[in-house]
Motif scaffolding. Structure first.
Motif, short mmCIF file in Angstrom:
data_model
loop_
_atom_site.label_atom_id
_atom_site.label_comp_id
_atom_site.label_asym_id
_atom_site.label_seq_id
_atom_site.Cartn_x
_atom_site.Cartn_y
_atom_site.Cartn_z
N GLU A 167 0.82 -1.08 0.10
CA GLU A 167 -0.06 -0.01 0.12
C GLU A 167 0.73 1.23 0.02
O GLU A 167 0.69 2.37 -0.69
CB GLU A 167 -0.88 -0.10 1.16
CG GLU A 167 -1.83 1.33 1.61
CD GLU A 167 -2.76 1.56 0.24
OE1 GLU A 167 -3.05 2.84 -0.01
OE2 GLU A 167 -3.00 0.81 -0.46
N PHE A 168 1.76 1.27 0.84
CA PHE A 168 2.78 2.16 0.87
C PHE A 168 3.56 2.56 -0.59
O PHE A 168 3.50 3.71 -1.01
CB PHE A 168 3.87 2.26 1.84
CG PHE A 168 4.96 3.39 1.84
CD1 PHE A 168 4.79 4.58 2.55
CD2 PHE A 168 6.24 3.36 1.44
CE1 PHE A 168 5.49 5.62 2.74
CE2 PHE A 168 7.12 4.33 1.41
CZ PHE A 168 6.89 5.24 2.09
N VAL A 169 3.91 1.41 -1.24
CA VAL A 169 4.49 1.47 -2.37
C VAL A 169 3.44 2.11 -3.66
O VAL A 169 3.99 2.96 -4.35
CB VAL A 169 5.16 0.18 -2.78
CG1 VAL A 169 5.37 0.10 -4.38
CG2 VAL A 169 6.03 -0.43 -2.10
N SER A 170 2.33 1.78 -3.52
CA SER A 170 1.23 2.03 -4.53
C SER A 170 1.17 3.53 -4.31
O SER A 170 0.69 4.30 -5.34
CB SER A 170 -0.01 1.56 -4.10
OG SER A 170 -0.62 2.07 -3.12
N ARG A 171 1.54 4.45 -3.37
CA ARG A 171 1.19 5.79 -3.07
C ARG A 171 2.43 6.68 -3.53
O ARG A 171 2.41 7.82 -3.51
CB ARG A 171 0.90 5.88 -1.74
CG ARG A 171 -0.49 5.57 -1.23
CD ARG A 171 -0.94 6.36 -0.02
NE ARG A 171 0.00 6.05 1.06
CZ ARG A 171 0.04 5.00 1.96
NH1 ARG A 171 -0.77 4.10 2.14
NH2 ARG A 171 1.04 5.04 2.95
N LEU A 172 3.55 6.05 -3.92
CA LEU A 172 4.74 6.82 -4.37
C LEU A 172 4.58 7.40 -5.57
O LEU A 172 3.77 6.87 -6.60
CB LEU A 172 5.91 5.80 -4.45
CG LEU A 172 6.44 4.86 -3.37
CD1 LEU A 172 7.34 4.07 -3.66
CD2 LEU A 172 7.08 6.03 -2.34
N LYS A 173 5.02 8.69 -5.72
CA LYS A 173 4.88 9.22 -6.78
C LYS A 173 6.20 10.28 -7.47
O LYS A 173 6.83 10.48 -6.49
CB LYS A 173 3.68 10.49 -6.82
CG LYS A 173 2.32 10.24 -6.40
CD LYS A 173 1.56 11.43 -6.15
CE LYS A 173 0.05 11.28 -6.38
NZ LYS A 173 -0.38 10.22 -5.26
N GLY A 174 6.66 10.32 -8.87
CA GLY A 174 7.59 10.48 -9.02
C GLY A 174 7.38 12.31 -8.95
O GLY A 174 6.46 12.74 -9.28
#
Length: 170
Positions: free
Chosen positions: A67-74
């Motif tokens: 879930e944390f990974v899914s919220r990463l944004k460039g």
């Protein structure tokens, strides 16, 4: 046994990732969490952009980590071909590299960003200083997050591995 578990620190340098490359980083992390860690391994994922982090033990916390990974944004916005790269800006700003200045000025002329030589060299040099200053700020922010995360691992026992996901920086 707990004595054999490993600790992984994954630093996602999303300050230096574009939307396209952060998607690739997410896929890589999803595969890493599925295939490369064992039961009992500890994983911490850190974002350089938000300075947020999430830690968990596998397999119990895999869902939270994903879930944390899914919220990463460039944070890098690619709006087409660049007039000047961070490397070129560094060469011009730090080393007064006249060959690099002329190369970049050629790009400005070809894209009708400049029409005469004298104002163009001053414009390119000024933009190089600004871009290089911004690149240095992003680099320092990334390195500070990395340093803090690694220092946080020092007290932990056992094997430790640091994984750094970035497009790179100067």
């Amino acid at each position: 046994p707990l004595a054999k578990r490993s600790t992984f620190l994954v630093v996602v340098d999303d300050i230096h990732l574009s939307a396209a490359t952060v998607k690739s980083a997410r896929t890589t992390l999803e595969r890493f969490l599925a295939d490369s860690v064992r039961a009992g391994d500890r994983v911490t994922i850190v974002s350089t952009a938000t300075r947020g982090a999430w830690s968990g033990t596998l397999p119990e916390d895999r869902g939270d980590l994903l879930e944390f990974v899914s919220r990463l944004k460039g944070q890098i916005v690619n709006a087409g071909p660049e007039l000047m790269t961070d490397y070129e800006a560094m060469r011009i700003a730090e080393y007064n590299d006249t060959q690099m200045l002329e190369r970049v000025m050629g790009r400005y002329y070809r894209r009708s960003e400049c029409s005469t030589v004298s104002p163009c060299d001053a414009r390119v040099a000024g933009e190089a200083r600004g871009r290089h200053g911004h690149a240095m700020s992003r680099r320092e922010a990334s390195l500070a997050v990395i340093e803090r995360a690694i220092e946080g691992m020092a007290r932990l026992r056992g094997r430790k591995t640091v994984v750094f996901l970035s497009e790179g920086f100067i």
